[in-house]
Scaffold this motif. Structure first.
Motif, PDB file in Angstrom:
ATOM      1  N   THR A  50       8.819 -53.743 -36.373  1.00  0.00           N
ATOM      2  CA  THR A  50       7.655 -53.760 -37.246  1.00  0.00           C
ATOM      3  C   THR A  50       7.322 -52.330 -37.662  1.00  0.00           C
ATOM      4  O   THR A  50       6.822 -51.533 -36.877  1.00  0.00           O
ATOM      5  CB  THR A  50       6.451 -54.435 -36.560  1.00  0.00           C
ATOM      6  N   ASP A  51       7.684 -52.033 -38.884  1.00  0.00           N
ATOM      7  CA  ASP A  51       7.470 -50.727 -39.498  1.00  0.00           C
ATOM      8  C   ASP A  51       7.422 -51.013 -40.995  1.00  0.00           C
ATOM      9  O   ASP A  51       8.397 -51.534 -41.554  1.00  0.00           O
ATOM     10  CB  ASP A  51       8.636 -49.805 -39.137  1.00  0.00           C
ATOM     11  N   ILE A  52       6.317 -50.700 -41.623  1.00  0.00           N
ATOM     12  CA  ILE A  52       6.125 -51.042 -43.034  1.00  0.00           C
ATOM     13  C   ILE A  52       7.279 -50.537 -43.902  1.00  0.00           C
ATOM     14  O   ILE A  52       7.706 -51.215 -44.829  1.00  0.00           O
ATOM     15  CB  ILE A  52       4.750 -50.551 -43.551  1.00  0.00           C
ATOM     16  N   LYS A  53       7.827 -49.363 -43.569  1.00  0.00           N
ATOM     17  CA  LYS A  53       8.939 -48.813 -44.364  1.00  0.00           C
ATOM     18  C   LYS A  53      10.191 -49.674 -44.250  1.00  0.00           C
ATOM     19  O   LYS A  53      10.882 -49.897 -45.233  1.00  0.00           O
ATOM     20  CB  LYS A  53       9.244 -47.377 -43.937  1.00  0.00           C
ATOM     21  N   LYS A  54      10.486 -50.166 -43.039  1.00  0.00           N
ATOM     22  CA  LYS A  54      11.682 -51.003 -42.842  1.00  0.00           C
ATOM     23  C   LYS A  54      11.524 -52.349 -43.556  1.00  0.00           C
ATOM     24  O   LYS A  54      12.450 -52.846 -44.181  1.00  0.00           O
ATOM     25  CB  LYS A  54      11.957 -51.199 -41.363  1.00  0.00           C
TER      26      LYS A  54
ATOM     27  N   GLU B 119       9.641 -52.901 -46.157  1.00  0.00           N
ATOM     28  CA  GLU B 119       9.732 -52.618 -47.593  1.00  0.00           C
ATOM     29  C   GLU B 119      11.171 -52.381 -48.039  1.00  0.00           C
ATOM     30  O   GLU B 119      11.542 -52.778 -49.139  1.00  0.00           O
ATOM     31  CB  GLU B 119       8.870 -51.402 -47.955  1.00  0.00           C
ATOM     32  N   GLU B 120      11.982 -51.750 -47.190  1.00  0.00           N
ATOM     33  CA  GLU B 120      13.392 -51.528 -47.538  1.00  0.00           C
ATOM     34  C   GLU B 120      14.096 -52.858 -47.781  1.00  0.00           C
ATOM     35  O   GLU B 120      14.866 -52.995 -48.732  1.00  0.00           O
ATOM     36  CB  GLU B 120      14.117 -50.770 -46.429  1.00  0.00           C
ATOM     37  N   VAL B 121      13.842 -53.827 -46.901  1.00  0.00           N
ATOM     38  CA  VAL B 121      14.460 -55.147 -47.071  1.00  0.00           C
ATOM     39  C   VAL B 121      13.928 -55.792 -48.345  1.00  0.00           C
ATOM     40  O   VAL B 121      14.699 -56.288 -49.178  1.00  0.00           O
ATOM     41  CB  VAL B 121      14.203 -56.060 -45.848  1.00  0.00           C
TER      42      VAL B 121
ATOM     43  N   GLN C  51       5.301 -61.664 -38.181  1.00  0.00           N
ATOM     44  CA  GLN C  51       5.401 -60.766 -37.033  1.00  0.00           C
ATOM     45  C   GLN C  51       5.587 -61.560 -35.754  1.00  0.00           C
ATOM     46  O   GLN C  51       5.109 -62.685 -35.628  1.00  0.00           O
ATOM     47  CB  GLN C  51       4.128 -59.917 -36.906  1.00  0.00           C
ATOM     48  N   SER C  52       6.290 -60.940 -34.800  1.00  0.00           N
ATOM     49  CA  SER C  52       6.465 -61.558 -33.489  1.00  0.00           C
ATOM     50  C   SER C  52       5.117 -61.567 -32.769  1.00  0.00           C
ATOM     51  O   SER C  52       4.175 -60.885 -33.171  1.00  0.00           O
ATOM     52  CB  SER C  52       7.495 -60.786 -32.671  1.00  0.00           C
ATOM     53  N   LYS C  53       5.017 -62.345 -31.697  1.00  0.00           N
ATOM     54  CA  LYS C  53       3.767 -62.432 -30.938  1.00  0.00           C
ATOM     55  C   LYS C  53       3.277 -61.074 -30.468  1.00  0.00           C
ATOM     56  O   LYS C  53       2.086 -60.795 -30.475  1.00  0.00           O
ATOM     57  CB  LYS C  53       3.938 -63.358 -29.729  1.00  0.00           C
ATOM     58  N   THR C  54       4.202 -60.227 -30.038  1.00  0.00           N
ATOM     59  CA  THR C  54       3.825 -58.901 -29.537  1.00  0.00           C
ATOM     60  C   THR C  54       3.605 -57.899 -30.664  1.00  0.00           C
ATOM     61  O   THR C  54       3.064 -56.821 -30.432  1.00  0.00           O
ATOM     62  CB  THR C  54       4.924 -58.340 -28.605  1.00  0.00           C
ATOM     63  N   GLY C  55       4.054 -58.243 -31.880  1.00  0.00           N
ATOM     64  CA  GLY C  55       3.898 -57.345 -33.014  1.00  0.00           C
ATOM     65  C   GLY C  55       4.972 -56.278 -33.104  1.00  0.00           C
ATOM     66  O   GLY C  55       4.937 -55.431 -33.988  1.00  0.00           O
ATOM     67  N   LYS C  56       5.945 -56.317 -32.193  1.00  0.00           N
ATOM     68  CA  LYS C  56       7.003 -55.296 -32.194  1.00  0.00           C
ATOM     69  C   LYS C  56       8.028 -55.517 -33.302  1.00  0.00           C
ATOM     70  O   LYS C  56       8.658 -54.581 -33.767  1.00  0.00           O
ATOM     71  CB  LYS C  56       7.755 -55.299 -30.858  1.00  0.00           C
ATOM     72  N   TYR C  57       8.206 -56.778 -33.689  1.00  0.00           N
ATOM     73  CA  TYR C  57       9.237 -57.121 -34.670  1.00  0.00           C
ATOM     74  C   TYR C  57       8.656 -57.960 -35.799  1.00  0.00           C
ATOM     75  O   TYR C  57       7.681 -58.667 -35.616  1.00  0.00           O
ATOM     76  CB  TYR C  57      10.388 -57.889 -34.013  1.00  0.00           C
ATOM     77  N   THR C  58       9.313 -57.876 -36.948  1.00  0.00           N
ATOM     78  CA  THR C  58       8.949 -58.697 -38.099  1.00  0.00           C
ATOM     79  C   THR C  58      10.199 -59.428 -38.554  1.00  0.00           C
ATOM     80  O   THR C  58      11.262 -58.816 -38.712  1.00  0.00           O
ATOM     81  CB  THR C  58       8.409 -57.818 -39.254  1.00  0.00           C
ATOM     82  N   SER C  59      10.068 -60.743 -38.743  1.00  0.00           N
ATOM     83  CA  SER C  59      11.200 -61.505 -39.279  1.00  0.00           C
ATOM     84  C   SER C  59      10.976 -61.687 -40.777  1.00  0.00           C
ATOM     85  O   SER C  59       9.839 -61.834 -41.234  1.00  0.00           O
ATOM     86  CB  SER C  59      11.331 -62.854 -38.576  1.00  0.00           C
ATOM     87  N   LEU C  60      12.065 -61.646 -41.511  1.00  0.00           N
ATOM     88  CA  LEU C  60      12.016 -61.838 -42.953  1.00  0.00           C
ATOM     89  C   LEU C  60      12.994 -62.933 -43.334  1.00  0.00           C
ATOM     90  O   LEU C  60      14.160 -62.889 -42.941  1.00  0.00           O
ATOM     91  CB  LEU C  60      12.408 -60.560 -43.699  1.00  0.00           C
ATOM     92  N   SER C  61      12.516 -63.917 -44.075  1.00  0.00           N
ATOM     93  CA  SER C  61      13.371 -64.956 -44.645  1.00  0.00           C
ATOM     94  C   SER C  61      13.388 -64.718 -46.144  1.00  0.00           C
ATOM     95  O   SER C  61      12.334 -64.659 -46.783  1.00  0.00           O
ATOM     96  CB  SER C  61      12.804 -66.348 -44.357  1.00  0.00           C
ATOM     97  N   VAL C  62      14.579 -64.572 -46.689  1.00  0.00           N
ATOM     98  CA  VAL C  62      14.730 -64.249 -48.105  1.00  0.00           C
ATOM     99  C   VAL C  62      15.565 -65.340 -48.766  1.00  0.00           C
ATOM    100  O   VAL C  62      16.745 -65.490 -48.476  1.00  0.00           O
ATOM    101  CB  VAL C  62      15.427 -62.875 -48.295  1.00  0.00           C
TER     102      VAL C  62
ATOM    103  N   ASP D 179      24.904 -53.732 -47.544  1.00  0.00           N
ATOM    104  CA  ASP D 179      23.898 -52.771 -48.032  1.00  0.00           C
ATOM    105  C   ASP D 179      22.746 -52.621 -47.042  1.00  0.00           C
ATOM    106  O   ASP D 179      22.277 -51.525 -46.788  1.00  0.00           O
ATOM    107  CB  ASP D 179      23.314 -53.216 -49.376  1.00  0.00           C
ATOM    108  N   LEU D 180      22.289 -53.751 -46.511  1.00  0.00           N
ATOM    109  CA  LEU D 180      21.122 -53.729 -45.624  1.00  0.00           C
ATOM    110  C   LEU D 180      21.463 -53.291 -44.206  1.00  0.00           C
ATOM    111  O   LEU D 180      20.566 -52.933 -43.439  1.00  0.00           O
ATOM    112  CB  LEU D 180      20.448 -55.100 -45.603  1.00  0.00           C
TER     113      LEU D 180
END
Length: 94
Positions: free
Chosen positions: A34-38, A40-42, A57-68, A84-85
């Protein structure tokens, strides 16, 4: 790119060729720290492609999942986007 990664992408291309008619809608799933820059990169990697992106975001807030969910022209384009990613630090492709 290491041999194992190359073999994975070769198998993915073959599977996509045999299971879908192209162009086709494809669902990418990623997990990033979980980092706004990461995040945004995706998101920026799919800019102007008509992608529908959902983040959670995960329960702990450490990670963010993205479905595209995005329309892709060919299996080769799908694989190119993964490659690329892959340079985003900490990204996990599911």
């Amino acid at each position: 790119m290491d041999k194992k990664t190359e073999e994975f992408y070769t198998r993915l291309r073959k599977e996509l060729n045999s299971t879908s008619t192209w162009p086709s809608e494809y669902l990418y799933k990623f997990i990033v720290p979980t980092d706004i820059k990461k995040v945004e990169e995706v998101e920026n990697a799919f800019d102007n492609m008509g992608a529908v992106i959902k983040t959670k975001q995960s329960k702990t807030g450490k990670y963010t999942s993205l479905s595209v969910n995005v329309m892709m022209e060919s299996p080769e384009m799908v694989v190119e986007k993964y490659i690329d990613l892959s340079n985003i630090e900490g990204i996990i492709s599911l």
